[in-house]
Design an enzyme around this catalytic site. Structure first.
Site, PDB file in Angstrom:
ATOM      1  N   LYS A   1     -24.153 -25.655 -10.850  1.00 38.46           N
ATOM      2  CA  LYS A   1     -25.527 -25.780 -10.616  1.00 38.46           C
ATOM      3  C   LYS A   1     -25.833 -24.141 -10.027  1.00 38.46           C
ATOM      4  CE  LYS A   1     -28.835 -27.469  -7.155  1.00 38.46           C
ATOM      5  NZ  LYS A   1     -29.011 -28.367  -6.238  1.00 38.46           N
TER       6      LYS A   1
ATOM      7  N   LYS B   1     -26.660 -27.413 -14.560  1.00 41.37           N
ATOM      8  CA  LYS B   1     -28.119 -27.444 -14.083  1.00 41.37           C
ATOM      9  C   LYS B   1     -28.674 -26.126 -13.656  1.00 41.37           C
ATOM     10  CE  LYS B   1     -30.859 -28.952 -10.228  1.00 41.37           C
ATOM     11  NZ  LYS B   1     -30.777 -29.488  -8.986  1.00 41.37           N
TER      12      LYS B   1
HETATM   13  C1  PBG Z   1     -31.245 -30.411  -3.772  1.00 43.89           C
HETATM   14  C2  PBG Z   1     -31.525 -30.301  -5.239  1.00 43.89           C
HETATM   15  C3  PBG Z   1     -32.671 -29.629  -6.204  1.00 43.89           C
HETATM   16  C4  PBG Z   1     -32.820 -30.027  -7.343  1.00 43.89           C
HETATM   17  C5  PBG Z   1     -32.038 -31.207  -7.498  1.00 43.89           C
HETATM   18  N1  PBG Z   1     -31.436 -31.451  -6.256  1.00 43.89           N
HETATM   19  C6  PBG Z   1     -33.295 -28.253  -5.681  1.00 43.89           C
HETATM   20  C7  PBG Z   1     -32.644 -26.876  -5.087  1.00 43.89           C
HETATM   21  O1  PBG Z   1     -31.292 -27.040  -5.105  1.00 43.89           O
HETATM   22  O2  PBG Z   1     -33.265 -26.379  -4.285  1.00 43.89           O
HETATM   23  C8  PBG Z   1     -33.822 -29.395  -8.412  1.00 43.89           C
HETATM   24  C9  PBG Z   1     -34.198 -30.238  -9.316  1.00 43.89           C
HETATM   25  C10 PBG Z   1     -35.441 -29.663 -10.217  1.00 43.89           C
HETATM   26  O3  PBG Z   1     -35.909 -28.669  -9.735  1.00 43.89           O
HETATM   27  O4  PBG Z   1     -35.928 -30.386 -11.023  1.00 43.89           O
HETATM   28  N2  PBG Z   1     -30.158 -29.473  -3.558  1.00 43.89           N
END
Ligand code: PBG
Length: 325
Positions: free
Chosen positions: A197, A250
């Protein structure tokens, strides 16, 4: 033979719709999708998220209704995010049996039991500082956060979640969550790890939807640097060693190379998260009639599968499912 026209003609396999379908290498199916939902307190609440047209913050009753529609469209899985009643320093609603996600899971599993319920495990929606865990000395404390993530996961599993999806990017959390689930008797609850991520600006609209913007600093001390791909493979490898059942890359579109490298290296199901900003870009351009939104959507979804993803988490899932029928 004519000069310049060899007997091999690539266009033969493109000549008709029928032949194109026969030779297509990649297919997107409605069963590939996981549809994200944002659940809030109250009843009869359905608020559209401005930067993500067609997606809503919904109370539990509306969420259940939406899950029936989703099931009827042929989508098999949802991913739940929670908006708590109130936020505090440690995000305490996240681990409460009465927390919003715990309640939503129970209600969905009761009304639409065949739908696979995946829950996002993280603290950023629940903390008043908006970071993904416990903050000490201006940064997220890894080990203190991991203990709480395991607790949150157990409470989701107890509520009936089929799969736990930790998105926090703390070190060692997959192992700790697996151990926590097993000790609590949830041996069959799966883990979909947000393994690679990245600290991405494509999460902007999500932070409006989930009200989870960090109140100071950014997430670069825990989410990955977008310049790195070898590091992503190490993250995936560690999560597999610690017991992940499915790994995730992601965002998806600026990271198709990562999906491909993970596919070539590991024999584990891969999910790609086609995130909020990627969805918002397609919608914004489509609203201005700068692109054909449906066609761009399908091109993007196929690209994610072609790169090697088995599963696509996407806000496009409902529209795509309608068109795929
Ligand atoms: C929480 C999380 C996020 C997303 C999914 N879980 C945001 C972040 O890390 O700031 C993003 C999902 C999206 O942008 O569709 N940690």
């Amino acid at each position: 033979m004519n000069a310049g026209f060899p007997s091999i003609r690539m266009r033969r396999n493109r000549g008709s719709e029928a032949i194109r379908e026969l030779v297509a290498e990649t297919r997107v199916n409605v069963t590939d999708f996981i549809y994200p939902l944002f659940v809030c307190h109250g009843s009869g609440v359905k608020r559209e998220i401005a930067s993500m047209p067609g997606t809503y913050q919904m109370s539990v009753d509306e969420t259940v209704e939406e899950c029936r529609n989703i099931r009827d469209l042929g989508i098999r899985a949802v991913l739940l995010f929670g908006l708590p009643e109130s936020k505090d320093e440690t995000g305490s609603e996240a681990i409460s049996p009465d927390g919003i996600v715990q309640r939503a899971v129970g209600a969905i599993k009761k009304s639409v039991p065949e739908l696979l319920v995946v829950t996002d495990v993280c603290f950023c929606e629940y903390t008043n500082h908006g970071h993904c865990g416990i903050v000490r000395d201006g940064d997220v404390d890894n080990d203190a956060t991991v203990l709480l993530l395991a607790e949150q996961s157990v409470s989701h599993a107890a509520a009936g979640a089929d799969i736990i999806a930790p998105s926090d990017m703390m070190d060692g959390r997959i192992g700790a969550i697996r151990a926590g689930l097993d000790q609590a008797g949830h041996r069959d609850t799966g883990i979909l790890a947000y393994s690679a991520k990245f600290a991405s600006s494509f999460y902007g609209p999500f932070r409006d939807a989930a009200d989870s913007t960090p109140q100071f600093g950014d997430r670069k001390s825990y989410q990955m640097d977008f310049r790195n791909s070898r590091e992503a493979l190490r993250e995936v490898e560690l999560d597999i060693q610690e017991g992940a059942d499915i790994v995730m890359v992601k965002p998806a579109l600026a990271y198709l190379d990562i999906i491909r490298q993970v596919r070539d290296r590991f024999d584990i199901p891969i999910a790609a998260y086609n995130v909020s900003g990627e969805y918002a870009c397609v919608h914004a351009a489509s609203e201005r009639k700068w692109v054909d939104g449906d066609r761009v959507m399908f091109e993007v979804l196929h690209a994610i599968k072609r790169a090697g993803a088995d599963i696509i988490i996407t806000y496009h899932a409902k529209r795509a499912a309608e068109l795929l029928r």
